[in-house]
Design an enzyme around this catalytic site. Structure first.
Site, PDB file in Angstrom:
ATOM      1  N   ARG A 111      50.113  55.870  64.284  1.00 13.10           N
ATOM      2  CA  ARG A 111      48.836  56.562  64.041  1.00 13.10           C
ATOM      3  C   ARG A 111      48.878  56.945  62.573  1.00 13.10           C
ATOM      4  O   ARG A 111      49.669  57.814  62.174  1.00 13.10           O
ATOM      5  CB  ARG A 111      48.709  57.781  64.947  1.00 13.10           C
ATOM      6  CG  ARG A 111      47.558  58.667  64.539  1.00 13.10           C
ATOM      7  CD  ARG A 111      47.131  59.609  65.624  1.00 13.10           C
ATOM      8  NE  ARG A 111      46.404  58.896  66.658  1.00 13.10           N
ATOM      9  CZ  ARG A 111      45.715  59.482  67.622  1.00 13.10           C
ATOM     10  NH1 ARG A 111      45.662  60.797  67.700  1.00 13.10           N
ATOM     11  NH2 ARG A 111      45.071  58.768  68.519  1.00 13.10           N
ATOM     12  N   HIS A 138      40.150  52.359  66.103  1.00 15.17           N
ATOM     13  CA  HIS A 138      40.966  52.902  67.200  1.00 15.17           C
ATOM     14  C   HIS A 138      40.918  51.896  68.361  1.00 15.17           C
ATOM     15  O   HIS A 138      40.333  52.157  69.418  1.00 15.17           O
ATOM     16  CB  HIS A 138      40.407  54.272  67.615  1.00 15.17           C
ATOM     17  CG  HIS A 138      41.341  55.100  68.435  1.00 15.17           C
ATOM     18  ND1 HIS A 138      42.634  54.723  68.750  1.00 15.17           N
ATOM     19  CD2 HIS A 138      41.155  56.316  69.030  1.00 15.17           C
ATOM     20  CE1 HIS A 138      43.199  55.668  69.489  1.00 15.17           C
ATOM     21  NE2 HIS A 138      42.331  56.634  69.671  1.00 15.17           N
ATOM     22  N   GLN A 141      42.025  52.709  72.149  1.00 10.98           N
ATOM     23  CA  GLN A 141      41.053  53.534  72.851  1.00 10.98           C
ATOM     24  C   GLN A 141      39.943  52.668  73.439  1.00 10.98           C
ATOM     25  O   GLN A 141      39.581  52.813  74.609  1.00 10.98           O
ATOM     26  CB  GLN A 141      40.446  54.563  71.885  1.00 10.98           C
ATOM     27  CG  GLN A 141      39.366  55.402  72.513  1.00 10.98           C
ATOM     28  CD  GLN A 141      39.907  56.316  73.599  1.00 10.98           C
ATOM     29  OE1 GLN A 141      40.851  57.047  73.361  1.00 10.98           O
ATOM     30  NE2 GLN A 141      39.331  56.270  74.793  1.00 10.98           N
ATOM     31  N   ASP A 229      31.548  60.801  70.163  1.00  7.39           N
ATOM     32  CA  ASP A 229      32.878  61.245  69.725  1.00  7.39           C
ATOM     33  C   ASP A 229      32.671  62.498  68.868  1.00  7.39           C
ATOM     34  O   ASP A 229      31.535  62.840  68.506  1.00  7.39           O
ATOM     35  CB  ASP A 229      33.550  60.115  68.916  1.00  7.39           C
ATOM     36  CG  ASP A 229      35.003  60.415  68.545  1.00  7.39           C
ATOM     37  OD1 ASP A 229      35.600  61.353  69.115  1.00  7.39           O
ATOM     38  OD2 ASP A 229      35.550  59.707  67.672  1.00  7.39           O
ATOM     39  N   CYS A 268      36.114  59.618  73.967  1.00  5.26           N
ATOM     40  CA  CYS A 268      37.557  59.334  73.924  1.00  5.26           C
ATOM     41  C   CYS A 268      38.413  60.585  74.074  1.00  5.26           C
ATOM     42  O   CYS A 268      39.599  60.485  74.366  1.00  5.26           O
ATOM     43  CB  CYS A 268      37.906  58.585  72.643  1.00  5.26           C
ATOM     44  SG  CYS A 268      37.678  59.567  71.147  1.00  5.26           S
ATOM     45  N   ARG A 296      44.034  54.798  79.209  1.00  2.66           N
ATOM     46  CA  ARG A 296      44.861  54.569  78.028  1.00  2.66           C
ATOM     47  C   ARG A 296      46.234  54.056  78.478  1.00  2.66           C
ATOM     48  O   ARG A 296      46.812  53.158  77.874  1.00  2.66           O
ATOM     49  CB  ARG A 296      45.034  55.864  77.215  1.00  2.66           C
ATOM     50  CG  ARG A 296      43.761  56.390  76.584  1.00  2.66           C
ATOM     51  CD  ARG A 296      43.220  55.461  75.520  1.00  2.66           C
ATOM     52  NE  ARG A 296      44.179  55.210  74.470  1.00  2.66           N
ATOM     53  CZ  ARG A 296      44.403  55.995  73.404  1.00  2.66           C
ATOM     54  NH1 ARG A 296      43.695  57.094  73.253  1.00  2.66           N
ATOM     55  NH2 ARG A 296      45.303  55.660  72.493  1.00  2.66           N
TER      56      ARG A 296
HETATM   57  N1   CP Z   1      41.663  59.702  72.314  1.00  2.00           N
HETATM   58  C1   CP Z   1      42.819  59.853  71.646  1.00  2.00           C
HETATM   59  O1   CP Z   1      43.292  58.970  70.918  1.00  2.00           O
HETATM   60  O2   CP Z   1      43.426  61.045  71.873  1.00  2.00           O
HETATM   61  P1   CP Z   1      44.697  61.656  71.106  1.00  2.00           P
HETATM   62  O3   CP Z   1      44.255  62.007  69.720  1.00  2.00           O
HETATM   63  O4   CP Z   1      45.063  62.856  71.922  1.00  2.00           O
HETATM   64  O5   CP Z   1      45.784  60.617  71.085  1.00  2.00           O
HETATM   65  N1  NVA Z   2      37.379  59.947  65.696  1.00  2.00           N
HETATM   66  C1  NVA Z   2      38.438  60.808  66.154  1.00  2.00           C
HETATM   67  C2  NVA Z   2      39.152  60.222  67.322  1.00  2.00           C
HETATM   68  C3  NVA Z   2      40.242  61.085  67.888  1.00  2.00           C
HETATM   69  C4  NVA Z   2      40.986  60.413  69.007  1.00  2.00           C
HETATM   70  C5  NVA Z   2      39.413  61.067  65.006  1.00  2.00           C
HETATM   71  O1  NVA Z   2      39.720  60.132  64.254  1.00  2.00           O
HETATM   72  O2  NVA Z   2      39.848  62.213  64.848  1.00  2.00           O
END
Ligand code: CP
Ligand code: NVA
Length: 310
Positions: A111, A138, A141, A229, A268, A296
């Site tokens: 990440r 992402h 997701q 989101d 998500c 997931r």
């Molecule tokens: N939706 C998602 O990726 O959640 P987290 O940030 O908790 O991993």
């Molecule tokens: N768009 C959000 C998704 C979190 C899972 C972010 O990047 O924070």
């Protein structure tokens, strides 16, 4: 000397062909049906010897826990590290990190703050690299979301989904998915928060059925699924400005009424009730957000199995 086979990276939905993506989603449905004990036919070879290393430059609940448990249920192991635990946090290069981790582990999930870090990791690793969210996309997701759509409403090909809100990283993976899985995506975003040009250009080149406007009511009319989101993604600093711009894009019961009868609502998570979605919609009968969260786990078992050669 023959060239070494390049690893099966999972960097973006746009990078894989439709057949491979379909195979992964079919495996995700099978993984869910099988439960905790993944049948041998769905497992990568010699899985008991394989370890996934996870690197987090940003917080995570779902991605961290579901990848870890996915590896355990497949029969392998996983290691979760914040980037500050690594020399990466003190300036060791991404390239050197990739080369070192490739000598120990069998796959890396990251990440990352920037997509460039993901790309550099993949360019220098000799093992598969998986995108666990960047500023640009992402994909894991949205694979779980496709699985969720299909278990509620059947095959997604030919259907219509609306994205309402920020044209962010998750929206971009939905654009990739619409193009590869053959469904229509209507995005409604404030003009200044449209998805980035490179994502829009990619869709045009690939002839995806993606429409973008700044009109939420027009976008949701008759759709099978409404998605939103958070208004402020991790790393974004202009929270007050975004909240003001995005206020007309909140998904509430009134907006959901404009979608098809039987339409589902997706998010998500984490969700901010009373901002991008009302409590009533998030907790209402059309909401499938906790199925998405569960999926997931199943979708990522399928992604891991594919990356590890199953
Ligand atoms: N939706 C998602 O990726 O959640 P987290 O940030 O908790 O991993
Ligand atoms: N768009 C959000 C998704 C979190 C899972 C972010 O990047 O924070």
């Amino acid at each position: 000397m023959p060239l070494a086979k390049s690893p099966r990276h999972f960097l973006d939905i746009s990078e894989l062909d439709a057949k491979t993506l379909r195979r992964i989603i079919d495996a995700a449905h099978a993984m869910k049906k099988a439960g905790k004990r993944v049948p041998v036919a769905l497992r990568p070879k010699d899985i008991a010897d394989l370890v996934l290393v996870m690197i987090f430059e940003k917080p995570s609940t779902r991605t961290r826990v579901s990848f870890d448990i996915a590896m355990r249920q497949l029969g392998g192991g996983a290691l979760s590290l914040n980037h500050t635990d690594l020399q990466l946090g003190r300036g060791e290069s991404v390239a050197d990190t990739a080369r070192v981790l490739s000598r120990y582990a069998d796959a890396i999930m990251i990440r990352a703050n920037t997509h460039d870090t993901l790309q550099q990791l993949a360019n220098n690793a000799t093992i598969p690299v998986i995108n666990g969210l960047t500023d640009k996309s992402h994909p894991c997701q949205v694979m779980a979301d496709i699985q969720t759509f299909e278990e509620h409403l059947g095959p997604i090909k030919g259907r219509t989904v609306a994205w309402v809100g920020d044209g962010n990283n998750v929206a971009v993976s939905w654009m990739h998915a619409a193009t590869r899985f053959g469904f229509t995506l209507r995005l409604a975003c404030p003009k200044s928060l449209y998805p980035e040009d490179d994502a829009i250009d990619w869709v045009h080149r690939e002839k995806g059925a993606v429409q973008i406007s700044d009109d939420p009511e027009k976008a949701v009319r008759g759709v099978d699924c409404v998605v939103t989101d958070t208004w402020v993604s991790m790393g974004q600093v202009d929270a007050a400005k975004r909240k003001k711009l995005l206020a007309p894009y909140a998904v509430d019961a009134n907006l959901m009424k404009k979608a098809a009868k039987g339409a589902i609502f997706m998010h998500c998570l984490p969700a901010y009730r009373g901002h991008e979605v009302s409590e009533e919609v998030l907790e209402g009968p059309q909401s499938v957000v906790f199925d998405e969260a569960e999926n997931r786990l199943h979708a990522q078992k399928a992604i891991l199995a594919w990356c590890l050669g199953a």
